[in-house]
Write a protein that holds these residues in place. Structure first.
Motif, PDB file in Angstrom:
ATOM      1  N   LEU A 101      34.247  52.790   1.609  1.00  0.00           N
ATOM      2  CA  LEU A 101      32.954  52.129   1.711  1.00  0.00           C
ATOM      3  C   LEU A 101      33.113  50.631   1.945  1.00  0.00           C
ATOM      4  N   ARG A 102      34.074  50.019   1.260  1.00  0.00           N
ATOM      5  CA  ARG A 102      34.303  48.586   1.464  1.00  0.00           C
ATOM      6  C   ARG A 102      34.747  48.323   2.903  1.00  0.00           C
ATOM      7  N   SER A 103      35.686  49.118   3.388  1.00  0.00           N
ATOM      8  CA  SER A 103      36.183  48.930   4.741  1.00  0.00           C
ATOM      9  C   SER A 103      35.068  49.061   5.765  1.00  0.00           C
ATOM     10  N   LEU A 104      34.120  49.938   5.496  1.00  0.00           N
ATOM     11  CA  LEU A 104      33.034  50.190   6.441  1.00  0.00           C
ATOM     12  C   LEU A 104      31.953  49.115   6.391  1.00  0.00           C
ATOM     13  N   HIS A 105      31.617  48.653   5.194  1.00  0.00           N
ATOM     14  CA  HIS A 105      30.459  47.778   5.027  1.00  0.00           C
ATOM     15  C   HIS A 105      30.778  46.289   4.878  1.00  0.00           C
ATOM     16  N   GLU A 106      32.005  45.942   4.487  1.00  0.00           N
ATOM     17  CA  GLU A 106      32.288  44.530   4.243  1.00  0.00           C
ATOM     18  C   GLU A 106      32.142  43.656   5.488  1.00  0.00           C
ATOM     19  N   PRO A 107      32.542  44.105   6.685  1.00  0.00           N
ATOM     20  CA  PRO A 107      32.370  43.230   7.856  1.00  0.00           C
ATOM     21  C   PRO A 107      30.917  42.805   8.070  1.00  0.00           C
ATOM     22  N   GLU A 108      29.993  43.747   7.891  1.00  0.00           N
ATOM     23  CA  GLU A 108      28.578  43.432   8.069  1.00  0.00           C
ATOM     24  C   GLU A 108      28.094  42.449   6.995  1.00  0.00           C
ATOM     25  N   LEU A 109      28.556  42.644   5.768  1.00  0.00           N
ATOM     26  CA  LEU A 109      28.159  41.740   4.683  1.00  0.00           C
ATOM     27  C   LEU A 109      28.707  40.337   4.921  1.00  0.00           C
ATOM     28  N   LEU A 110      29.944  40.255   5.398  1.00  0.00           N
ATOM     29  CA  LEU A 110      30.522  38.952   5.709  1.00  0.00           C
ATOM     30  C   LEU A 110      29.752  38.264   6.832  1.00  0.00           C
ATOM     31  N   ASP A 111      29.365  39.027   7.846  1.00  0.00           N
ATOM     32  CA  ASP A 111      28.565  38.460   8.936  1.00  0.00           C
ATOM     33  C   ASP A 111      27.249  37.904   8.396  1.00  0.00           C
ATOM     34  N   LEU A 112      26.621  38.673   7.514  1.00  0.00           N
ATOM     35  CA  LEU A 112      25.345  38.256   6.947  1.00  0.00           C
ATOM     36  C   LEU A 112      25.492  36.956   6.157  1.00  0.00           C
ATOM     37  N   LYS A 113      26.508  36.911   5.293  1.00  0.00           N
ATOM     38  CA  LYS A 113      26.674  35.757   4.421  1.00  0.00           C
ATOM     39  C   LYS A 113      27.110  34.500   5.180  1.00  0.00           C
ATOM     40  N   THR A 114      27.994  34.654   6.154  1.00  0.00           N
ATOM     41  CA  THR A 114      28.361  33.479   6.951  1.00  0.00           C
ATOM     42  C   THR A 114      27.195  33.057   7.838  1.00  0.00           C
ATOM     43  N   GLY A 115      26.390  34.017   8.244  1.00  0.00           N
ATOM     44  CA  GLY A 115      25.229  33.698   9.080  1.00  0.00           C
ATOM     45  C   GLY A 115      24.195  32.864   8.345  1.00  0.00           C
ATOM     46  N   VAL A 116      23.870  33.239   7.107  1.00  0.00           N
ATOM     47  CA  VAL A 116      22.861  32.468   6.368  1.00  0.00           C
ATOM     48  C   VAL A 116      23.407  31.095   5.993  1.00  0.00           C
ATOM     49  N   ALA A 117      24.703  31.024   5.726  1.00  0.00           N
ATOM     50  CA  ALA A 117      25.311  29.714   5.451  1.00  0.00           C
ATOM     51  C   ALA A 117      25.188  28.820   6.678  1.00  0.00           C
ATOM     52  N   GLY A 118      25.406  29.401   7.844  1.00  0.00           N
ATOM     53  CA  GLY A 118      25.287  28.639   9.079  1.00  0.00           C
ATOM     54  C   GLY A 118      23.886  28.111   9.300  1.00  0.00           C
ATOM     55  N   VAL A 119      22.874  28.881   8.910  1.00  0.00           N
ATOM     56  CA  VAL A 119      21.485  28.423   9.040  1.00  0.00           C
ATOM     57  C   VAL A 119      21.253  27.167   8.206  1.00  0.00           C
ATOM     58  N   VAL A 120      21.760  27.171   6.968  1.00  0.00           N
ATOM     59  CA  VAL A 120      21.606  25.993   6.114  1.00  0.00           C
ATOM     60  C   VAL A 120      22.304  24.789   6.730  1.00  0.00           C
ATOM     61  N   LEU A 121      23.522  24.982   7.191  1.00  0.00           N
ATOM     62  CA  LEU A 121      24.275  23.868   7.782  1.00  0.00           C
ATOM     63  C   LEU A 121      23.617  23.358   9.057  1.00  0.00           C
ATOM     64  N   ASP A 122      22.950  24.236   9.795  1.00  0.00           N
ATOM     65  CA  ASP A 122      22.279  23.830  11.033  1.00  0.00           C
ATOM     66  C   ASP A 122      20.961  23.109  10.774  1.00  0.00           C
ATOM     67  N   THR A 123      20.309  23.394   9.650  1.00  0.00           N
ATOM     68  CA  THR A 123      18.949  22.890   9.425  1.00  0.00           C
ATOM     69  C   THR A 123      18.860  21.837   8.326  1.00  0.00           C
ATOM     70  N   CYS A 124      19.940  21.624   7.582  1.00  0.00           N
ATOM     71  CA  CYS A 124      19.948  20.583   6.549  1.00  0.00           C
ATOM     72  C   CYS A 124      20.545  19.317   7.159  1.00  0.00           C
ATOM     73  N   PRO A 125      19.751  18.286   7.342  1.00  0.00           N
ATOM     74  CA  PRO A 125      20.259  17.083   8.024  1.00  0.00           C
ATOM     75  C   PRO A 125      21.354  16.391   7.221  1.00  0.00           C
ATOM     76  N   PRO A 126      22.502  16.125   7.821  1.00  0.00           N
ATOM     77  CA  PRO A 126      23.629  15.525   7.090  1.00  0.00           C
ATOM     78  C   PRO A 126      23.294  14.191   6.437  1.00  0.00           C
ATOM     79  N   GLU A 127      22.436  13.419   7.062  1.00  0.00           N
ATOM     80  CA  GLU A 127      22.094  12.101   6.528  1.00  0.00           C
ATOM     81  C   GLU A 127      20.829  12.137   5.675  1.00  0.00           C
ATOM     82  N   GLY A 128      20.321  13.331   5.417  1.00  0.00           N
ATOM     83  CA  GLY A 128      19.059  13.446   4.699  1.00  0.00           C
ATOM     84  C   GLY A 128      17.886  13.385   5.658  1.00  0.00           C
ATOM     85  N   GLY A 129      16.703  13.712   5.160  1.00  0.00           N
ATOM     86  CA  GLY A 129      15.513  13.697   5.995  1.00  0.00           C
ATOM     87  C   GLY A 129      14.703  14.958   5.809  1.00  0.00           C
ATOM     88  N   THR A 130      13.875  15.257   6.784  1.00  0.00           N
ATOM     89  CA  THR A 130      12.968  16.401   6.687  1.00  0.00           C
ATOM     90  C   THR A 130      13.677  17.699   7.058  1.00  0.00           C
TER      91      THR A 130
END
Length: 200
Positions: A101-130
């Protein structure tokens, strides 16, 4: 860092299908730094996955069959099959099932978790702001912040009966403030998404 972060107020406001907030440079650095660290750990797990020659033929990606040894990754990537029956060691069949089960499902879970992290990094301004998020992006923020809370909570050994403040000489004290700030951030984002402005 922790004491400051715990006191910072980040109001979230939802207008229609958009959720907005503001962060200063320090808040942005804390959040981006933590999310980036978690994303790095998850990507390292992805990169360590052995190449599967059959994946290209079958279209089925496979991942690691064993749980991570790192306690943070183990918390973020739990077993997909419960092995803690409480009545002794799991059987070989149960261990094999958990591995499959881990071998089958972990790749998708990793994609999901790295994907949401990427959204935060893309939308949180490094210098602060809106910060301006779609509802889908806001849901990604919730998932990513929760992953950071789990990682930090594992490192700090957070339990339900842990006091809100630790002694000043406890090395975990400033980091507990950051954990509480993340909890507050997550709770108020949930309220903004639900259309409720105030905590009960």
């Amino acid at each position: 860092m922790g004491d400051h972060a715990a006191r910072v107020v980040i109001p979230w406001e939802r207008v229609g299908d958009t959720v907005t907030s503001k962060v200063d440079r320090r808040e942005a650095n804390v959040l981006r730094g933590l999310v980036g660290q978690v994303e790095g750990m998850l990507r390292a797990r992805q990169d360590a996955t052995p190449q599967d020659e059959l994946a290209e033929l079958t279209g089925i990606r496979t991942g690691m069959s064993t749980a991570p040894e790192d306690p943070i990754l183990s918390r973020l990537l739990p077993d997909f099959h419960r092995l803690d029956r409480g009545d002794g060691e799991p059987s070989k069949e149960e261990r094999d099932s958990a591995a499959a089960l881990r071998s089958l499902h972990e790749p998708e879970l990793l994609d999901l978790k790295t994907g949401v992290a990427g959204v935060v990094l893309d939308t949180c301004p490094p210098e602060g702001g809106t910060i301006r998020l779609s509802l889908e992006q806001a849901e990604s923020w919730l998932s990513a912040v929760n992953d950071v809370r789990l990682a930090l909570g594992t490192t700090l050994g957070v339990t339900e009966d842990m006091p809100e403040e630790l002694p000043p000489d406890d090395p975990r004290s400033p980091h507990l403030g950051v954990y509480q700030w993340l909890t507050w951030l997550q709770e108020h984002l949930v309220l903004a998404l639900s259309g409720d402005d105030e905590l009960p």
